[in-house]
Design an enzyme around this catalytic site. Structure first.
Site, PDB file in Angstrom:
ATOM      1  N   LYS A  45       0.868  -1.185   0.000  1.00 39.18           N
ATOM      2  CA  LYS A  45       0.000   0.000   0.000  1.00 39.18           C
ATOM      3  C   LYS A  45       0.903   1.233   0.000  1.00 39.18           C
ATOM      4  CE  LYS A  45      -3.535   2.782   0.733  1.00 39.18           C
ATOM      5  NZ  LYS A  45      -4.366   3.151  -0.407  1.00 39.18           N
ATOM      6  N   SER A  77     -12.523   6.090  -1.720  1.00 41.00           N
ATOM      7  CA  SER A  77     -11.909   7.316  -1.224  1.00 41.00           C
ATOM      8  C   SER A  77     -11.263   6.969   0.105  1.00 41.00           C
ATOM      9  CB  SER A  77     -12.948   8.429  -1.062  1.00 41.00           C
ATOM     10  OG  SER A  77     -12.277   9.609  -0.635  1.00 41.00           O
ATOM     11  N   CYS A 148      -2.453   9.895  -6.394  1.00 42.64           N
ATOM     12  CA  CYS A 148      -3.570   9.568  -5.496  1.00 42.64           C
ATOM     13  C   CYS A 148      -4.679  10.613  -5.641  1.00 42.64           C
ATOM     14  CB  CYS A 148      -3.127   9.498  -4.046  1.00 42.64           C
ATOM     15  SG  CYS A 148      -4.566   9.215  -2.986  1.00 42.64           S
TER      16      CYS A 148
END
Ligand code: RRO
Length: 330
Positions: A45, A77, A148
């Site tokens: 991640k 989100s 992102c």
């Protein structure tokens, strides 16, 4: 024997299929699970300097349980929840130990998404130093996330071309001697001139790979039972993934492959079956990441999709992926 082996920079992978950064790669348990699976790489991640809880409320939804669905769609989100970069640096010796125990060789890529250039420099410097003591024992790479869509108050860096160039100038002043491969994760581009501009910027730096694409930012999925968006942060806006985004991800892989000759392309976006992976490779991908489908199906997706990809390759008499990589006919 049909082989799914591939190369990304100097990494040799036993399988061209592995997880996308995001789903189920945040905790030690999830990363070790990936290590023991048939995923070709363990990709973490995205991490920041400090641990983060991420955005509040319902922040992930997908259509896998929707009986009316016509396609697999996800929206998220998450807001970059992660355990802080040191947690992912500490996974280097843990994965090394596991590799020794199981007799498996599998590269580890840390996704880095510091909230500023200074944060990223510190994170990358630490990974480099830490890798020094494990030099030659385990392969470690970095995927710098420049895309992102969900950090409240922050835009996607790679959509600001001026900032992108300045950022990479800063990053490549660093000594990254012990980091085996370095790549960047890009957002989807839609305008042909943007591919050329971004390719020109990227070509100035010793980048080993680019990953195309991150989720399509700021989409909206609505629940008509409640008249509300299916997720809560940012008024329901979030990054879209799943098979719906495959045409966009294929076009990004294809366009960048034509423009970048010394940079490997990793396809990501809309891969749910062997055929999807085959299409990515045909467009020029050296490896293919699986995001939403991995979230839905867990590590079994790597076995199933590998099997399906091999079946397609056998039906076309391809023995390895080099035989059809980038060979989309016109
Ligand atoms: O954590 C997220 O919200 C997230 C990230 Br860092 C990313 O790169 N892409 C995405 O869809 N979600």
């Amino acid at each position: 024997m049909t082989s799914l082996e591939t190369h990304i920079g100097k990494f040799k992978l036993n399988s061209c299929l592995y997880n996308a950064s995001g789903p189920k790669c945040t905790t030690e348990e999830e990363l070790l699970n990936l290590f023991e699976s048939t995923s070709g790489v363990v990709l973490s991640k995205s991490c920041t300097l400090e641990p983060r809880d991420g955005n509040k409320g319902i922040r992930y939804w997908d259509s896998s349980k929707d009986i009316n669905r016509w396609d697999l769609i996800s929206i998220n989100s998450m807001g970059l929840p992660n355990n802080g970069y040191l947690y992912y640096v500490d996974m280097i010796p843990k994965l090394y130990e596991k590799a020794q125990l199981l007799g498996i060789r599998k590269p580890y890529i840390i996704s880095v998404a510091g909230l500023s250039l200074e944060d990223n420099l510190k994170i990358i410097e630490t990974i480099n130093q830490s890798k020094k003591s494990f030099h030659t024992l385990i392969e470690v790479g970095i995927e710098l996330n420049l895309s992102c869509p969900n950090v409240i108050g922050k835009g996607q860096l790679a959509y600001d071309f001026y900032a992108l160039e300045k950022y990479l100038d800063g990053i490549f002043k660093l000594d990254m001697k012990y980091i085996d491969i370095f790549g960047v994760k890009l957002p989807p581009y839609f305008e042909l001139s943007h591919f050329e501009t971004v390719a020109k910027i990227l070509s100035q730096y010793p980048i080993d790979f680019i990953t195309c694409i991150n989720s399509i930012g700021n989409g909206l999925v609505i629940d008509v039972e409640t008249d509300k968006p299916v997720i809560e942060p940012k008024n329901g806006l979030g990054g879209i993934g799943g098979s719906l985004i495959k045409p966009t991800s294929l076009a990004n892989v294809y366009n960048f492959k034509k423009l970048l000759h010394n940079i490997d392309i990793i396809g990501c976006g809309g891969v749910t079956c062997g055929r999807d992976a085959f299409e990515h490779i045909l467009c020029g991908a050296s490896a293919v990441q699986i995001g939403t489908q991995y979230m839905v199906e867990n590590v079994g997706c790597f076995d199933r999709i590998s099997k399906e990809l091999i079946e397609i390759m056998e039906s076309k008499h391809y023995k390895n992926i080099e035989e059809f990589k980038g060979k989309l006919l016109q």
